[in-house]
Enzyme design. Structure first.
Site, PDB file in Angstrom:
ATOM      1  N   LYS A 119       1.047  -1.134  -0.146  1.00 60.62           N
ATOM      2  CA  LYS A 119       0.158  -0.331  -0.173  1.00 60.62           C
ATOM      3  C   LYS A 119       0.822   1.211  -0.092  1.00 60.62           C
ATOM      4  O   LYS A 119       1.848   1.584   0.407  1.00 60.62           O
ATOM      5  CB  LYS A 119      -1.059  -0.048   1.229  1.00 60.62           C
ATOM      6  CG  LYS A 119      -2.313   1.009   1.228  1.00 60.62           C
ATOM      7  CD  LYS A 119      -3.227   0.220   1.122  1.00 60.62           C
ATOM      8  CE  LYS A 119      -4.621   1.178   0.930  1.00 60.62           C
ATOM      9  NZ  LYS A 119      -5.736   0.881  -0.365  1.00 60.62           N
TER      10      LYS A 119
ATOM     11  N   ASP B 265      -6.836   4.447  -3.856  1.00 61.71           N
ATOM     12  CA  ASP B 265      -7.993   3.970  -2.987  1.00 61.71           C
ATOM     13  C   ASP B 265      -8.531   5.749  -3.128  1.00 61.71           C
ATOM     14  O   ASP B 265      -8.736   6.843  -3.856  1.00 61.71           O
ATOM     15  CB  ASP B 265      -6.791   4.715  -2.065  1.00 61.71           C
ATOM     16  CG  ASP B 265      -7.014   3.779  -0.601  1.00 61.71           C
ATOM     17  OD1 ASP B 265      -7.936   2.647  -0.268  1.00 61.71           O
ATOM     18  OD2 ASP B 265      -6.920   4.544   0.417  1.00 61.71           O
TER      19      ASP B 265
HETATM   20  P1  NDP Z   1     -12.747   8.114  -2.269  1.00 63.18           P
HETATM   21  O1  NDP Z   1     -11.792   9.565  -2.500  1.00 63.18           O
HETATM   22  O2  NDP Z   1     -13.491   8.074  -3.772  1.00 63.18           O
HETATM   23  O3  NDP Z   1     -14.049   8.340  -1.587  1.00 63.18           O
HETATM   24  C1  NDP Z   1     -13.542   8.645  -0.247  1.00 63.18           C
HETATM   25  C2  NDP Z   1     -15.377   9.036   0.542  1.00 63.18           C
HETATM   26  O4  NDP Z   1     -14.801   8.937   2.471  1.00 63.18           O
HETATM   27  C3  NDP Z   1     -15.100  10.293   0.277  1.00 63.18           C
HETATM   28  O5  NDP Z   1     -16.919  10.301  -0.023  1.00 63.18           O
HETATM   29  C4  NDP Z   1     -14.767  11.206   1.397  1.00 63.18           C
HETATM   30  O6  NDP Z   1     -15.644  12.164   2.297  1.00 63.18           O
HETATM   31  C5  NDP Z   1     -15.577  10.199   2.812  1.00 63.18           C
HETATM   32  N1  NDP Z   1     -13.869  10.663   3.909  1.00 63.18           N
HETATM   33  C6  NDP Z   1     -13.036  10.775   3.306  1.00 63.18           C
HETATM   34  N2  NDP Z   1     -11.834  10.207   4.178  1.00 63.18           N
HETATM   35  C7  NDP Z   1     -12.922  10.562   5.176  1.00 63.18           C
HETATM   36  C8  NDP Z   1     -12.861  11.262   6.720  1.00 63.18           C
HETATM   37  N3  NDP Z   1     -12.206  11.003   7.350  1.00 63.18           N
HETATM   38  N4  NDP Z   1     -14.232  10.955   7.117  1.00 63.18           N
HETATM   39  C9  NDP Z   1     -15.037  11.314   6.844  1.00 63.18           C
HETATM   40  N5  NDP Z   1     -15.155  11.149   5.637  1.00 63.18           N
HETATM   41  C10 NDP Z   1     -14.215  10.743   5.068  1.00 63.18           C
HETATM   42  O7  NDP Z   1     -12.391   6.820  -1.228  1.00 63.18           O
HETATM   43  P2  NDP Z   1     -12.543   4.928  -1.967  1.00 63.18           P
HETATM   44  O8  NDP Z   1     -14.151   5.026  -1.942  1.00 63.18           O
HETATM   45  O9  NDP Z   1     -12.063   5.076  -2.447  1.00 63.18           O
HETATM   46  O10 NDP Z   1     -12.116   4.291  -0.497  1.00 63.18           O
HETATM   47  C11 NDP Z   1     -13.290   4.678   0.287  1.00 63.18           C
HETATM   48  C12 NDP Z   1     -13.169   3.279   1.535  1.00 63.18           C
HETATM   49  O11 NDP Z   1     -12.961   1.609   1.060  1.00 63.18           O
HETATM   50  C13 NDP Z   1     -11.493   4.039   1.999  1.00 63.18           C
HETATM   51  O12 NDP Z   1     -11.347   2.734   3.226  1.00 63.18           O
HETATM   52  C14 NDP Z   1     -10.171   2.636   1.342  1.00 63.18           C
HETATM   53  O13 NDP Z   1      -9.726   1.841   1.357  1.00 63.18           O
HETATM   54  C15 NDP Z   1     -11.973   1.458   1.258  1.00 63.18           C
HETATM   55  N6  NDP Z   1     -11.150   0.388  -0.378  1.00 63.18           N
HETATM   56  C16 NDP Z   1     -10.947   0.987  -1.340  1.00 63.18           C
HETATM   57  C17 NDP Z   1     -10.664   0.467  -2.389  1.00 63.18           C
HETATM   58  C18 NDP Z   1     -11.094   0.730  -4.303  1.00 63.18           C
HETATM   59  O14 NDP Z   1     -11.299   0.195  -4.570  1.00 63.18           O
HETATM   60  N7  NDP Z   1     -11.359   2.395  -4.260  1.00 63.18           N
HETATM   61  C19 NDP Z   1     -10.887  -1.172  -2.737  1.00 63.18           C
HETATM   62  C20 NDP Z   1     -11.304  -0.919  -1.637  1.00 63.18           C
HETATM   63  C21 NDP Z   1     -11.031  -0.618   0.023  1.00 63.18           C
HETATM   64  P3  NDP Z   1     -14.795  13.757   1.032  1.00 63.18           P
HETATM   65  O15 NDP Z   1     -15.067  13.771  -0.768  1.00 63.18           O
HETATM   66  O16 NDP Z   1     -15.101  14.857   1.890  1.00 63.18           O
HETATM   67  O17 NDP Z   1     -12.983  13.463   1.692  1.00 63.18           O
END
Ligand code: NDP
Length: 443
Positions: free
Chosen positions: A126, A166
Site C-alpha cells: 500500500k 484508494d
Molecule cells: P474516495 O476518495 O473515492 O471516497 C472516500 C469517501 O469517504 C468520500 O466521500 C470522502 O469524503 C469520505 N471520507 C474520506 N475520509 C474521510 C474522513 N476522514 N471522514 C469522513 N469521511 C471521509 O475513496 P474510495 O471510495 O476509493 O475509498 C473508500 C474506502 O474504501 C477507503 O477506506 C478505502 O481504503 C477503501 N477501499 C477502496 C477500494 C477501491 O477500489 N477504491 C478498494 C478497497 C477498499 P470527502 O470527499 O469529503 O473527503
C-alpha cells in the site's frame, strides 16, 4: 505468555505512535489464536509471526511540486511493500492529509490477507501521500502525480509491485501517474491498475469494490436465510466505493437511503438518486450540500450521523474507524441485521465485538471489499495477455470470486468451531495460504 500476546507487545514497542497499525495487527492476531496455538512449535521456531508483522520494505520519499501561484510545495510519499510470499505486491495509493506511515502500514498489513482471500497470486502492499487533493486545480493534481511517480517508478513494475487507487486517487490520478511511469521507464506495461479503458484498463474495475461488496453481502444474507431484496440500506461515503455499492444495491432490489462526505450526510427516504450523486461527485466534484437541489424532499445534516438511521443493512464505505461503539448500539437498537465493510477497518474493535455479540452478521473489509483488488488482478491478467475481456466476463468472474471468498471465510470459521464469526474466518483463511507460502520459501 502466549505467542500471540508476545508479538502484539513487540509490535506496539517497535512501532510507537502508530495506533492504526497496532489495531490492525491486534485484530488479525487475536482471531488467529486457535490456528497459532495448533501450530505453535513450528511457528515459534520459524519466528513466523515476527516475520509477518515486519514489512519486507518501507519506502519514504520527498515529493516536491509547484502550485498555481508558482510556489514550491513539499509532500511526503510512501510505499510499504509488506509481503510478497504469494505474488507481487498489490494495493492502492491514498492521497489524504491524514496519511502517515502508520496508516500505510495498517492498510498494507490488511492487504496481505485480503489479497490471499481472493485466491489470486498477489502479495500485500500500500502507499500514498499526505497530499490533499481537495481544492487543487487539474494542473496542480497533474504536477503532484508526476512528481510522486518520478520517485515511485524506481520501486514498482508489472512483476514487482502494482499500485492502484484508494482515497483521493481515481482514474484521473492513475492516468497522470501511468503517463509518467511510461515516460521515465520507457515501457508500456501494467505497472498500475485502475487505468483508463483506452490504455489497458479493465471494464468493471471502477465499479468492482462497490459491486463486490454487494455480491458478498447478498451471499452472506442468503446463507443466513435472508434476502437483500426489499431491504433498507444505509451507506456512508460518496466516493468510488459508496457510489457503486449504492448502484448495485439498487440493482439487487434494496433501497439505499443515505450517503455522506467528510462535512455531512444526506437522508433520502425515497432512495438515493444515483444520477444526481454521480453528477455532484464524479462530474462537478462538489460537496453533498448540493444534493438537496436535485431532491428537495431529502435532508442534509452537518457532521456524522448515518448510523442513526433505521436500516436492515449498514455499509460503511468512507474511511477507517467511522463506525464506533455508540453507532453500533444505535444500529442494533434499530434492528439492523447485517454490517459489511466497504471501507478498510471502518468499524472500531469494540463496535465489531458489540455487533457480533448482538447477532448482527458482520463481514470484515478484507473479505467484503476484496472485489476491487480482485478485479485489479484481472486487469493484470488482461495486460499480460494483451487482451481485454467484456464487461459481462469480468463481472461474472467478480461474482464468482466474491461468492468463493464468502464460502472460504464461512468454512474456515466452521473448521475452528467459530461458525458465523466471519472476522475470524477471513483472517484464518487469508493467513493459512500466506503462512504456508512463507514457510515453504524458507528464511
Ligand atoms: P474516495 O476518495 O473515492 O471516497 C472516500 C469517501 O469517504 C468520500 O466521500 C470522502 O469524503 C469520505 N471520507 C474520506 N475520509 C474521510 C474522513 N476522514 N471522514 C469522513 N469521511 C471521509 O475513496 P474510495 O471510495 O476509493 O475509498 C473508500 C474506502 O474504501 C477507503 O477506506 C478505502 O481504503 C477503501 N477501499 C477502496 C477500494 C477501491 O477500489 N477504491 C478498494 C478497497 C477498499 P470527502 O470527499 O469529503 O473527503
Amino acid at each position: 505468555m502466549a505467542y500471540v500476546d508476545e508479538v502484539i507487545d513487540l509490535v506496539v514497542k517497535k512501532n510507537p505512535g502508530e495506533p492504526e497499525f497496532h489495531q490492525a495487527v491486534k485484530e488479525v492476531l487475536e482471531s488467529l489464536r486457535p490456528v497459532i496455538e495448533a501450530h505453535e512449535d513450528v511457528y515459534r521456531k520459524e519466528a513466523l509471526l515476527e516475520q509477518l508483522v515486519e514489512p519486507e520494505r518501507q519506502i519514504k520519499f520527498r515529493v516536491p511540486w509547484v502550485d498555481d501561484k508558482g510556489q514550491v510545495q513539499v509532500n511526503t510519499g510512501y510505499r510499504v511493500q509488506f509481503n510478497s510470499a504469494i505474488g507481487p505486491y498489490k494495493g492502492g495509493l491514498r492521497f489524504h492529509p491524514s496519511v502517515y506511515i502508520g496508516i500505510i502500514k495498517f492498510l498494507s498489513f490488511e492487504q496481505i490477507f485480503k489479497n490471499s482471500l481472493t485466491g489470486l497470486p498477489i502479495g500485500g502492499g500500500k502507499g500514498g501521500s499526505d497530499f490533499d487533493p481537495k481544492g487543487k486545480s487539474d494542473r496542480e493534481i497533474m504536477a503532484f502525480c508526476k512528481s510522486f511517480m518520478t520517485e515511485l517508478c524506481k520501486y514498482i513494475g508489472a512483476d514487482t509491485d502494482v499500485p492502484a487507487g484508494d482515497i483521493g486517487v481515481g482514474g484521473r490520478e492513475i492516468g497522470y501517474m501511468f503517463g509518467q511511469y511510461k515516460r521515465i521507464r520507457g515501457t508500456f506495461e501494467g505497472c498500475l491498475t485502475g487505468k483508463g479503458l483506452d490504455f489497458g484498463g479493465s471494464l468493471v474495475r471502477t465499479e468492482a469494490t462497490g459491486y463486490g461488496l454487494l455480491y458478498l453481502t447478498a451471499e452472506m444474507l442468503r446463507h443466513n436465510g435472508h434476502d437483500l431484496k426489499g431491504k433498507t440500506v444505509v451507506v456512508s461515503g460518496s466516493g468510488n466505493v459508496a457510489t457503486y455499492a449504492i448502484e448495485k444495491a439498487h440493482q439487487l432490489g434494496a433501497k439505499v437511503v443515505t450517503a455522506s462526505d467528510s462535512n455531512g450526510w444526506v437522508y433520502d427516504p425515497e432512495g438515493i438518486d444515483l444520477a444526481a450523486l454521480k453528477e455532484i461527485k464524479e462530474v462537478n466534484r462538489q460537496r453533498l450540500t448540493e444534493y438537496k437541489k436535485y431532491r428537495p424532499n431529502s435532508e442534509y445534516h452537518e457532521g456524522r450521523g448515518v448510523w442513526s438511521v433505521k436500516c436492515d443493512v449498514a455499509l460503511p464505505c468512507a474511511t477507517q474507524n467511522e463506525l464506533n461503539l455508540e453507532d453500533a448500539k444505535m444500529l442494533v437498537a434499530n434492528g439492523c441485521i447485517a454490517v459489511a465493510e466497504g471501507a478498510n477497518m471502518p468499524t472500531t474493535l469494540d463496535a465489531t465485538k458489540y455487533l457480533q455479540e448482538n447477532g448482527v452478521l458482520f463481514a470484515p473489509g478484507k473479505a467484503a471489499n476484496a472485489g476491487g483488488v480482485a478485479t485489479s488482478a484481472l486487469e493484470m491478467s488482461q495486460n499480460s495477455e494483451r487482451l481485454s475481456w467484456s464487461f459481462e466476463e469480468v463481472d461474472q468472474q467478480l461474482q464468482r470470486i466474491m461468492t468463493n471468498i464468502f464460502q472460504k471465510v464461512a468454512d474456515a470459521a466452521d473448521r475452528y468451531g467459530m461458525s458465523g464469526d466471519y472476522v475470524a474466518g477471513a483472517n484464518i483463511a487469508g493467513f493459512e495460504k500466506v503462512a504456508n507460502a512463507m514457510l515453504a520459501q524458507g528464511v
